[in-house]
Design a protein around this motif. Structure first.
Motif, PDB file in Angstrom:
ATOM      1  N   THR A 146      58.214  -1.962   2.223  1.00  0.00           N
ATOM      2  CA  THR A 146      59.425  -2.207   1.432  1.00  0.00           C
ATOM      3  C   THR A 146      59.246  -3.421   0.520  1.00  0.00           C
ATOM      4  O   THR A 146      60.063  -3.649  -0.364  1.00  0.00           O
ATOM      5  CB  THR A 146      60.667  -2.435   2.329  1.00  0.00           C
ATOM      6  N   ASN A 147      58.198  -4.179   0.730  1.00  0.00           N
ATOM      7  CA  ASN A 147      57.929  -5.314  -0.154  1.00  0.00           C
ATOM      8  C   ASN A 147      56.907  -4.962  -1.230  1.00  0.00           C
ATOM      9  O   ASN A 147      56.359  -5.837  -1.895  1.00  0.00           O
ATOM     10  CB  ASN A 147      57.463  -6.529   0.658  1.00  0.00           C
ATOM     11  N   VAL A 148      56.637  -3.672  -1.385  1.00  0.00           N
ATOM     12  CA  VAL A 148      55.736  -3.212  -2.451  1.00  0.00           C
ATOM     13  C   VAL A 148      56.530  -2.222  -3.298  1.00  0.00           C
ATOM     14  O   VAL A 148      57.064  -1.244  -2.779  1.00  0.00           O
ATOM     15  CB  VAL A 148      54.482  -2.507  -1.875  1.00  0.00           C
ATOM     16  N   VAL A 159      56.884  -7.670  -4.061  1.00  0.00           N
ATOM     17  CA  VAL A 159      58.119  -8.453  -4.171  1.00  0.00           C
ATOM     18  C   VAL A 159      58.240  -9.271  -2.880  1.00  0.00           C
ATOM     19  O   VAL A 159      57.354  -9.222  -2.039  1.00  0.00           O
ATOM     20  CB  VAL A 159      59.353  -7.553  -4.408  1.00  0.00           C
ATOM     21  N   ASP A 160      59.326 -10.023  -2.768  1.00  0.00           N
ATOM     22  CA  ASP A 160      59.498 -10.895  -1.604  1.00  0.00           C
ATOM     23  C   ASP A 160      58.392 -11.958  -1.572  1.00  0.00           C
ATOM     24  O   ASP A 160      57.951 -12.385  -0.499  1.00  0.00           O
ATOM     25  CB  ASP A 160      59.459 -10.052  -0.305  1.00  0.00           C
ATOM     26  N   CYS A 161      57.973 -12.384  -2.769  1.00  0.00           N
ATOM     27  CA  CYS A 161      56.856 -13.348  -2.839  1.00  0.00           C
ATOM     28  C   CYS A 161      57.271 -14.752  -2.438  1.00  0.00           C
ATOM     29  O   CYS A 161      56.414 -15.610  -2.201  1.00  0.00           O
ATOM     30  CB  CYS A 161      56.297 -13.399  -4.261  1.00  0.00           C
ATOM     31  N   THR A 178      57.488 -17.704   7.015  1.00  0.00           N
ATOM     32  CA  THR A 178      58.330 -17.754   8.222  1.00  0.00           C
ATOM     33  C   THR A 178      58.884 -16.389   8.582  1.00  0.00           C
ATOM     34  O   THR A 178      59.740 -16.262   9.454  1.00  0.00           O
ATOM     35  CB  THR A 178      59.513 -18.709   8.001  1.00  0.00           C
ATOM     36  N   LYS A 179      58.426 -15.371   7.901  1.00  0.00           N
ATOM     37  CA  LYS A 179      59.041 -14.059   8.114  1.00  0.00           C
ATOM     38  C   LYS A 179      57.955 -13.000   8.263  1.00  0.00           C
ATOM     39  O   LYS A 179      56.954 -13.036   7.539  1.00  0.00           O
ATOM     40  CB  LYS A 179      59.895 -13.738   6.883  1.00  0.00           C
ATOM     41  N   LEU A 180      58.149 -12.097   9.185  1.00  0.00           N
ATOM     42  CA  LEU A 180      57.171 -11.014   9.397  1.00  0.00           C
ATOM     43  C   LEU A 180      57.925  -9.716   9.622  1.00  0.00           C
ATOM     44  O   LEU A 180      59.057  -9.718  10.078  1.00  0.00           O
ATOM     45  CB  LEU A 180      56.344 -11.277  10.655  1.00  0.00           C
TER      46      LEU A 180
HETATM   47 MG   LIG Z   1      61.684  -7.854   1.941  1.00  0.00          MG
END
Ligand SMILES: [Mg+2]
Ligand SMILES: Nc1ncnc2c1ncn2[C@@H]1O[C@H](COP(=O)(O)OP(=O)(O)O)[C@@H](O)[C@H]1O
Length: 422
Positions: A146-148, A159-161, A178-180
């Motif tokens: 979802t971050n691509v 995204v979410d860079c 800090t997020k996975l």
């Molecule tokens: Mg995201």
């Protein structure tokens, strides 16, 4: 809500574009090529981090295509009226989440050429993008589909860079991720503690993502346990326990329509086994993002086209078309040919573009010019002949006699004049 650039200029937020655990993304009213991320919990984010990120702007970092924007990197900090950081501006990326490539129906609407060849190319592009980040000292951290964002032509943008791990060039400070996303996190991260990441942690998530792309969305660490008494674990549980269908297919219940492992080309299978086997325990044993990019590029040259359907491609080691075989086995055609309606066993979504659903031959785009209606009665003559008065009409022979008599009269007169003159 009103947000401001640090100089005080008001930024007007428009329609929401998406949202996740950390924030909401909005279009901007005045600027179509930028968007804003507004944090849900702004207390956790510092201007310092965003400013350091902007200083490390990736303009010199290149992906696989010179004109494509590969990263939605922060451009400007956004503040509230008290000067507290609320979010940031970044380039707006048009496209679909990469998850749309997992689903045959969504794939049809997400990209122009929905083929397995494109899926391989996209996987290679994601790998190359990560390799480029790793070369630049950046670790994505929260790698997830979802971050691509996927463009119609199959180019990818991360995204979410704002949550990546990077080093502040000025101070040397490492800004940690800090997020996975647990479904893509390496086993050593499952404790949830924020540690300094290494590229090998992205490499674990990448191996999962590549398998999932090439196996029609099947996550290698998800499935129903073969042991009916065992509880069905989450992907994160299975990652921790090394339960994966690549090395240990016997640990999962085989599904009738499950993808066979041989869909993965031998070299891809080798890399996946290295990552989920030895690499499960030892991060250094994981194939790197550039190993994946190189392998997937090579696979792209080893694909065969199917004789029956131009959208079917498969690795040459298979010998015959896997997608035809699956269709014939009743699993639907995952890569239906355009214009061949009877090969689609899957329901066609209502959102399918009109050009892909119209039956052949296609109706003309604009209505054809209509021919004028044919008269059902005899048409009148265009220029009617003048009426002839009855009684004035002479027979043809009379006209001829009159002409001869007139000619004789003229000759007699002429000869009389000539003899008088002589
Ligand atoms: Mg995201
Ligand atoms: N720059 C962008 N352009 C277009 N859509 C975006 C952009 N950034 C994020 N999105 C959309 O918003 C969603 C959530 O954004 P993200 O930054 O991942 O938030 P979170 O940190 O909460 O996960 C993404 O999955 C994507 O669909």
């Amino acid at each position: 809500m009103t947000v401001y650039l640090p100089g005080g200029r008001v930024i007007t937020l428009d329609a929401p574009l998406g949202g996740g655990a950390e924030g909401k993304i909005f279009r901007l009213a005045e600027t179509p090529d930028l968007c804003a991320k507004v944090y849900l919990d702004p207390e956790r984010y510092t201007t310092e981090r965003l400013v350091a990120m902007m200083a490390a702007a990736p303009s010199r970092w290149r992906g696989d295509h010179g004109e494509h924007m590969h990263l939605a990197w922060p451009r400007e900090v956004l503040e509230d009226r008290n000067g507290q950081t609320r979010g940031f501006l970044m380039p707006l990326v048009e496209g679909a989440p990469l998850t749309h490539l997992f689903d045959p129906r969504k794939r049809l609407t997400a990209v122009d050429t929905p083929t397995w060849r494109l899926v391989v190319t996209v996987a290679a592009r994601v790998a190359r993008l990560l390799a480029m980040l790793h070369d630049a000292g950046v670790v994505m951290g929260d790698l997830s589909p979802t971050n691509v964002v996927l463009s119609r032509t199959g180019h990818v943008t991360l995204v979410d860079c704002d949550t990546v791990q990077f080093t502040d060039a000025k101070t040397g400070e490492v800004h940690r991720c800090t997020k996975l996303t647990p479904e893509y996190a390496a086993p050593e991260l499952s404790s949830g503690q924020a540690v300094e990441l290494r590229p090998s942690q992205d490499d674990f998530g990448l191996a999962i993502l590549v398998c999932q792309l090439l196996m029609e969305g099947e996550h290698p660490f998800e499935g129903v346990p073969a042991d009916a008494t065992a509880p069905e674990g989450t992907a994160a549980d299975n990652i921790r326990l090394q339960n994966n269908r690549i090395l240990f297919p016997e640990r999962f219940t085989a599904l009738a329509d499950g993808m066979p492992l041989n869909v993965l080309p031998p070299r891809v299978l080798e890399l996946a086994r290295a990552c989920f086997g030895e690499g499960h325990r030892d991060p250094a044993a994981r194939p790197s993002a550039s190993d994946w990019a190189e392998t997937l590029d090579q696979v792209g040259f080893q694909l065969m086209g199917c004789r029956h359907n131009e959208n079917h491609t498969y690795h040459r080691t298979l010998g015959s078309c896997l997608w035809c075989a699956r269709r014939d086995a009743g699993h639907g055609d995952h890569f239906p040919a355009l214009g061949v309606p009877d090969v689609v066993a899957l329901p066609i979504p209502a959102s399918l573009p009109a050009a892909r659903t119209v039956p052949w031959p296609r109706p003309p785009v604009s209505p054809a010019p209509q021919s004028p209606p044919q008269p059902t009665y005899p048409a009148p003559a265009a220029t009617p002949a003048p009426p002839v008065k009855k009684g004035t009409e002479l027979p043809e022979w009379a006209t001829t006699v009159a002409a001869i008599v007139a000619a004789i009269v003229v000759l007699v007169i002429i000869s009389a004049i000539v003899s008088a003159l002589l």
